[in-house]
Design a protein around this motif. Structure first.
Motif, mmCIF file in Angstrom:
data_model
loop_
_atom_site.group_PDB
_atom_site.id
_atom_site.type_symbol
_atom_site.label_atom_id
_atom_site.label_comp_id
_atom_site.label_asym_id
_atom_site.label_seq_id
_atom_site.Cartn_x
_atom_site.Cartn_y
_atom_site.Cartn_z
ATOM 1 N N PRO A 229 0.817 -1.230 0.000
ATOM 2 C CA PRO A 229 0.000 0.000 0.000
ATOM 3 C C PRO A 229 0.844 1.271 0.000
ATOM 4 N N LEU A 230 2.044 1.215 0.568
ATOM 5 C CA LEU A 230 2.897 2.404 0.579
ATOM 6 C C LEU A 230 3.290 2.794 -0.837
ATOM 7 N N LEU A 231 3.733 1.819 -1.622
ATOM 8 C CA LEU A 231 4.124 2.115 -3.008
ATOM 9 C C LEU A 231 2.909 2.493 -3.857
ATOM 10 N N GLU A 232 1.757 1.862 -3.579
ATOM 11 C CA GLU A 232 0.533 2.223 -4.314
ATOM 12 C C GLU A 232 0.166 3.676 -4.038
ATOM 13 N N GLN A 233 0.321 4.102 -2.795
ATOM 14 C CA GLN A 233 0.004 5.480 -2.433
ATOM 15 C C GLN A 233 0.941 6.453 -3.133
ATOM 16 N N VAL A 234 2.240 6.114 -3.169
ATOM 17 C CA VAL A 234 3.209 6.961 -3.865
ATOM 18 C C VAL A 234 2.860 7.055 -5.342
ATOM 19 N N SER A 235 2.537 5.925 -5.946
ATOM 20 C CA SER A 235 2.185 5.899 -7.374
ATOM 21 C C SER A 235 0.961 6.753 -7.661
ATOM 22 N N ALA A 236 -0.058 6.647 -6.784
ATOM 23 C CA ALA A 236 -1.298 7.402 -6.996
ATOM 24 C C ALA A 236 -1.063 8.909 -6.892
ATOM 25 N N VAL A 253 4.672 -5.733 -6.220
ATOM 26 C CA VAL A 253 5.240 -6.165 -4.942
ATOM 27 C C VAL A 253 5.064 -7.671 -4.814
ATOM 28 N N ASP A 254 6.123 -8.365 -4.509
ATOM 29 C CA ASP A 254 6.084 -9.812 -4.340
ATOM 30 C C ASP A 254 7.139 -10.222 -3.311
ATOM 31 N N PRO A 255 6.745 -10.910 -2.249
ATOM 32 C CA PRO A 255 5.408 -11.432 -1.926
ATOM 33 C C PRO A 255 4.527 -10.368 -1.273
ATOM 34 N N LYS A 256 3.288 -10.700 -1.097
ATOM 35 C CA LYS A 256 2.351 -9.814 -0.417
ATOM 36 C C LYS A 256 1.807 -10.538 0.806
ATOM 37 N N PRO A 257 1.716 -9.919 1.939
ATOM 38 C CA PRO A 257 2.263 -8.589 2.236
ATOM 39 C C PRO A 257 3.788 -8.642 2.354
ATOM 40 N N LEU A 258 4.427 -7.522 2.089
ATOM 41 C CA LEU A 258 5.881 -7.406 2.219
ATOM 42 C C LEU A 258 6.169 -6.420 3.341
ATOM 43 N N MET A 259 6.471 -6.958 4.507
ATOM 44 C CA MET A 259 6.611 -6.126 5.704
ATOM 45 C C MET A 259 8.069 -5.700 5.903
ATOM 46 N N ILE A 260 8.227 -4.479 6.394
ATOM 47 C CA ILE A 260 9.553 -3.947 6.696
ATOM 48 C C ILE A 260 9.440 -3.060 7.937
ATOM 49 N N GLY A 284 11.603 11.719 -22.267
ATOM 50 C CA GLY A 284 11.296 10.698 -23.266
ATOM 51 C C GLY A 284 10.786 9.406 -22.674
ATOM 52 N N ALA A 285 10.602 9.349 -21.356
ATOM 53 C CA ALA A 285 10.139 8.113 -20.726
ATOM 54 C C ALA A 285 8.669 7.857 -21.031
ATOM 55 N N THR A 286 8.320 6.580 -21.154
ATOM 56 C CA THR A 286 6.927 6.188 -21.348
ATOM 57 C C THR A 286 6.399 5.408 -20.141
ATOM 58 N N TRP A 287 7.281 4.967 -19.267
ATOM 59 C CA TRP A 287 6.839 4.246 -18.071
ATOM 60 C C TRP A 287 7.797 4.459 -16.893
ATOM 61 N N ILE A 288 7.213 4.360 -15.715
ATOM 62 C CA ILE A 288 7.973 4.346 -14.460
ATOM 63 C C ILE A 288 7.466 3.162 -13.660
ATOM 64 N N LYS A 289 8.366 2.283 -13.254
ATOM 65 C CA LYS A 289 7.977 1.062 -12.546
ATOM 66 C C LYS A 289 8.557 1.063 -11.135
ATOM 67 N N LEU A 290 7.674 0.799 -10.165
ATOM 68 C CA LEU A 290 8.093 0.615 -8.774
ATOM 69 C C LEU A 290 7.918 -0.853 -8.432
ATOM 70 N N SER A 291 8.983 -1.514 -8.033
ATOM 71 C CA SER A 291 8.902 -2.934 -7.694
ATOM 72 C C SER A 291 9.586 -3.168 -6.360
ATOM 73 N N ALA A 292 9.079 -4.158 -5.609
ATOM 74 C CA ALA A 292 9.660 -4.505 -4.308
ATOM 75 C C ALA A 292 9.658 -6.013 -4.152
ATOM 76 N N SER A 293 10.737 -6.540 -3.585
ATOM 77 C CA SER A 293 10.851 -7.977 -3.347
ATOM 78 C C SER A 293 11.706 -8.202 -2.114
ATOM 79 N N ARG A 294 11.797 -9.473 -1.715
ATOM 80 C CA ARG A 294 12.568 -9.842 -0.520
ATOM 81 C C ARG A 294 13.677 -10.797 -0.917
ATOM 82 N N TYR A 295 14.867 -10.571 -0.331
ATOM 83 C CA TYR A 295 15.999 -11.476 -0.523
ATOM 84 C C TYR A 295 16.587 -11.768 0.845
ATOM 85 N N HIS A 296 16.256 -12.957 1.372
ATOM 86 C CA HIS A 296 16.645 -13.332 2.728
ATOM 87 C C HIS A 296 16.117 -12.275 3.722
ATOM 88 N N GLU A 297 17.013 -11.598 4.430
ATOM 89 C CA GLU A 297 16.594 -10.595 5.417
ATOM 90 C C GLU A 297 16.630 -9.174 4.852
#
Length: 392
Positions: A229-236, A253-260, A284-297
């Motif tokens: 929801p944090l990234l969704e809010q920023v995007s909106a 965002v993967d996985p969901k929920p992704l807690m920090i 000249g950009a046509t897209w901006i992508k926000l992605s989040a994932s987990r790698y161990h800790e």
């Protein structure tokens, strides 16, 4: 450490005078003992009996002689006394040399260090002195750097604020002096002054936020935050501006929920600044992508766009405060050059890392943060961050 000629001579006379003094004391002791033995028949008889009892072999070899024993004991004591006095004087000279070196450093020669080596505790003194001087020099350098940074901050802020302020005063002056032809001119002048005032407010807000980030004593409000929801809010919040520029903003965002564990307000500012930076400078950009994932800790968040790449020579400077890849961009967008510096400051305070990579395909800012603020040492965080970025 080399002794001076005067010190060597002093040591020599110290030894000679000590030997003479001890010889006189020894002679006096021997004379006194002999007088005691002669004046006391009982003592003399006791010594004779001991001598007889310590005779060995058929030849009745006698190894007892109180004079020899006394002289032997006195010689051992004399050698120890001479060695002790000479070493004490030598240690004193060593300390005198250290004190002279300290006085030389205290006179302003802060690039000087005590170079000679000694044995024992005095070497610890030399090491401590050199370490202390290094620490003082480093502190002075840091203080000078802080003062220089403050001067640069004032200069840059003054320069950045002067341009819109001049415009505001100019257009309001036209209205004040009635140098307009119609009500439409008044509205136009007023609108320009308003836009410049908004621009100034943005600069002041950035400066205020940057100052707060630099104050490491200020506490952060850590709590469990779901990044989806944090990234969704920023995007909106940037969706309307992106549509005007023909840019599509998406989040994944993967996985969901992704807690920090983080300060949600500060973390939201990080991602807002990265998206804002992409909108301003990703020509000249046509897209901006926000992605989040987990790698161990570790939590990995990437903000990428397919706009104009950042020159390779500028990549290592983009997180420096007031740095702009192109000065003309700043004039066009009204940027302060503090946005990415704020990003780095917040990420550092969350014990994470932020990096940037840019080529013809995309420009991507990668933020790597520990999922929990109670974990790993700095070395472990750095290692996991590097692995996490490689995994991406």
């Amino acid at each position: 450490m080399k002794l001076t000629t005067r010190e060597k001579s002093s040591l020599f006379f110290e030894g000679v005078s000590t030997v003479i003094l001890l010889a006189m004391i020894n002679l006096a002791i021997i004379v006194i003992l002999q007088w005691i033995v002669r004046r006391n028949p009982g003592v003399n008889s006791g010594i004779f009996i001991i001598k007889q009892s310590l005779a060995f072999g058929p030849m009745e070899i006698r190894i007892w002689s109180y004079q020899r024993i006394v002289i032997g004991i006195m010689l051992i004591i004399d050698v120890w006394v001479v060695w002790w006095r000479l070493m004490r004087r030598y240690r004193q000279y060593q300390m005198d040399h250290i004190i002279r070196e300290l006085h030389y450093i205290a006179q302003g020669h802060l690039d000087h260090r005590i170079s000679f080596k000694l044995n024992g505790s005095l070497q610890d003194v030399i090491t401590s002195v050199n370490t202390l001087v290094d620490s003082v020099v480093q502190s002075m350098d840091d203080e000078r750097q802080v003062e220089k940074s403050k001067d640069e901050l004032i200069t840059n802020v003054s320069h950045d604020l002067r341009t819109p302020l001049t415009s505001i005063i100019g257009y309001l002056g036209l209205i004040e002096n009635k140098q307009y032809h119609s009500e439409q001119d008044i509205l136009q002048y007023n609108h320009i002054a308003y836009e410049k005032a908004v621009q100034m407010k943005g600069m002041v807000d950035d400066l205020f936020e940057f100052t707060k980030v630099q104050q490491h004593g200020a506490p952060l409000n850590f709590m469990k935050v779901d990044l989806d929801p944090l990234l969704e809010q920023v995007s909106a919040s940037f969706e309307l501006e992106a549509e005007k520029k023909g840019i599509e903003i998406s989040t994944h965002v993967d996985p969901k929920p992704l807690m920090i564990e983080a300060d949600p307000e500060k973390l939201g500012r990080v991602f807002s600044n990265l998206v804002s930076n992409a909108l301003k400078y990703g020509h000249g950009a046509t897209w901006i992508k926000l992605s989040a994932s987990r790698y161990h800790e570790m939590i990995i968040v990437k903000v990428a766009n397919n706009g104009e790449p950042i020159p390779q020579k500028s990549l290592k400077h983009v997180f420096d405060r007031f740095y702009r890849v192109e000065s003309s961009r700043s004039k066009a967008t009204g940027g302060t050059g503090l946005g990415l510096a704020i990003v780095k400051g917040v990420v550092d305070r969350h014990h994470g890392q932020v990096s940037v990579a840019s080529d013809e395909k995309e420009t991507a800012f990668t933020v790597v943060l520990p999922a929990s603020q109670t974990a790993p040492s700095e070395a472990a965080v750095n290692g996991d961050a590097a692995k996490a970025q490689l995994a991406e």
